[in-house]
Design a protein around this motif. Structure first.
Motif, PDB file in Angstrom:
ATOM      1  N   SER A 164      76.579 -21.842  15.920  1.00  0.00           N
ATOM      2  CA  SER A 164      75.823 -21.721  17.164  1.00  0.00           C
ATOM      3  C   SER A 164      75.145 -20.360  17.199  1.00  0.00           C
ATOM      4  O   SER A 164      75.697 -19.366  16.714  1.00  0.00           O
ATOM      5  CB  SER A 164      76.740 -21.878  18.379  1.00  0.00           C
ATOM      6  N   ASN A 166      74.401 -19.187  20.119  1.00  0.00           N
ATOM      7  CA  ASN A 166      74.736 -18.766  21.479  1.00  0.00           C
ATOM      8  C   ASN A 166      76.048 -17.985  21.455  1.00  0.00           C
ATOM      9  O   ASN A 166      77.106 -18.527  21.115  1.00  0.00           O
ATOM     10  CB  ASN A 166      74.865 -19.996  22.385  1.00  0.00           C
ATOM     11  N   HIS A 168      77.874 -17.099  23.819  1.00  0.00           N
ATOM     12  CA  HIS A 168      78.833 -17.622  24.783  1.00  0.00           C
ATOM     13  C   HIS A 168      79.501 -18.913  24.292  1.00  0.00           C
ATOM     14  O   HIS A 168      80.423 -19.409  24.936  1.00  0.00           O
ATOM     15  CB  HIS A 168      78.127 -17.864  26.126  1.00  0.00           C
ATOM     16  N   THR A 169      79.032 -19.427  23.184  1.00  0.00           N
ATOM     17  CA  THR A 169      79.707 -20.550  22.521  1.00  0.00           C
ATOM     18  C   THR A 169      80.633 -20.042  21.422  1.00  0.00           C
ATOM     19  O   THR A 169      81.754 -20.522  21.256  1.00  0.00           O
ATOM     20  CB  THR A 169      78.682 -21.531  21.911  1.00  0.00           C
ATOM     21  N   ASP A 186      74.215 -11.087  20.667  1.00  0.00           N
ATOM     22  CA  ASP A 186      73.002 -11.781  20.234  1.00  0.00           C
ATOM     23  C   ASP A 186      71.972 -10.732  19.816  1.00  0.00           C
ATOM     24  O   ASP A 186      71.526  -9.923  20.635  1.00  0.00           O
ATOM     25  CB  ASP A 186      72.461 -12.639  21.378  1.00  0.00           C
TER      26      ASP A 186
END
Length: 275
Positions: A164, A166, A168-169, A186
């Motif tokens: 991912s 992301n 937050h994933t 990120d």
């Protein structure tokens, strides 16, 4: 685990190779967990691993000793004296000694009682080789493990356990799988997009590995609790390694990008952590 009524249980034959690889730190995190679960339920394999650890420790200590047959020293000294008296200087050249060593190894030395004492110089060379073989490993074992983990992730098609971009994933995925929470940032805006994360095995423990890219090149960031000291940049086997510490965690970035770009990545990573 196989058992016997008149002797201690023997270790499971099918686990022998994995136990040796486990001891040498050659397994990925998944297989490490499998081995540790088996060890917890198999006393015979656990005892066998302790024996292997003892053997490794003895060899690494440089204290391994083997009994010498009585009279061997006197025989060697006498043979060397006779060889020196009868041979030309060329007979003691490295090339000649190597040819003797190779010729001696082609025979069954123990079966022929070392054939004849003219092989003594060759045996001396062999003794030196044996001493070198059992010396403790050189420094840099951590860097070797880090490079091995990086290369393994590329060759084994196991770059990520959670894929991912992301943060937050990726960050929550580590929860419950390791005993610390690695920060995930990120950096796509800086040219280092996040790819994902996985578990890896470095320095005898399970660590977090964060994966980023730079123009098609992979950057593995290995994270675990502790401090690695000051910023360290090293080259090894064509790869660049950069280590640093932040907030009680040790970070090592490994990639085949040039040191300047890897340093730029580290600075951007650290800056993002502080925001």
């Amino acid at each position: 685990m196989s058992e016997s009524t008149d002797r201690a249980p023997e270790p499971c034959a099918e686990w022998d190779a994995l136990l040796n690889s486990y001891l040498d730190g050659e397994l990925d995190a998944v297989h490490v967990l499998e081995v540790e679960r088996h060890l917890a339920s198999c006393p015979a394999c656990a005892a066998h691993l302790r024996q292997l650890e003892g053997s490794h420790a003895l060899l690494a200590s440089g204290q391994a000793r083997w009994p010498v047959p009585e009279g061997l020293r006197e025989n060697v000294v006498a043979a060397l004296a006779a060889e020196a008296a009868n041979a030309s200087p060329a007979a003691w050249s490295p090339a000649t000694l190597w040819r003797r060593l190779r010729g001696g190894m082609g025979r069954t030395l123990m079966g022929e009682r070392f054939a004849r004492w003219s092989l003594v110089p060759s045996l001396a060379v062999l003794a030196v080789a044996l001493v070198i073989a059992v010396l403790p490993p050189r420094g840099g074992a951590l860097e070797d493990e880090l490079v091995a983990g990086h290369v393994r992730s590329l060759l084994a098609d196991h770059l990520t356990d959670v894929a991912s971009s992301n943060q937050h994933t990726v960050k929550p995925w580590f929860g419950g799988r390791i005993d610390f929470s690695p920060p995930v940032v990120d950096l796509a805006a800086r040219g280092f997009p996040l790819v994902g994360g996985r578990l890896d095995y470095v320095g005898g423990r399970v660590v977090a590995a964060l994966v980023y890219r730079r123009n098609g090149h992979v950057i593995n960031v290995f994270v675990w609790p502790g401090a690695s000291g000051a910023h360290t940049v090293k080259g090894r086997d064509g790869y660049t390694l950069l280590g640093w510490s932040e907030a009680g965690l040790s970070y090592w970035a490994v990639s085949d990008i040039n040191p300047v770009e890897l340093k730029e990545f580290q600075e951007d990573f650290t800056e993002a952590l502080l925001k």
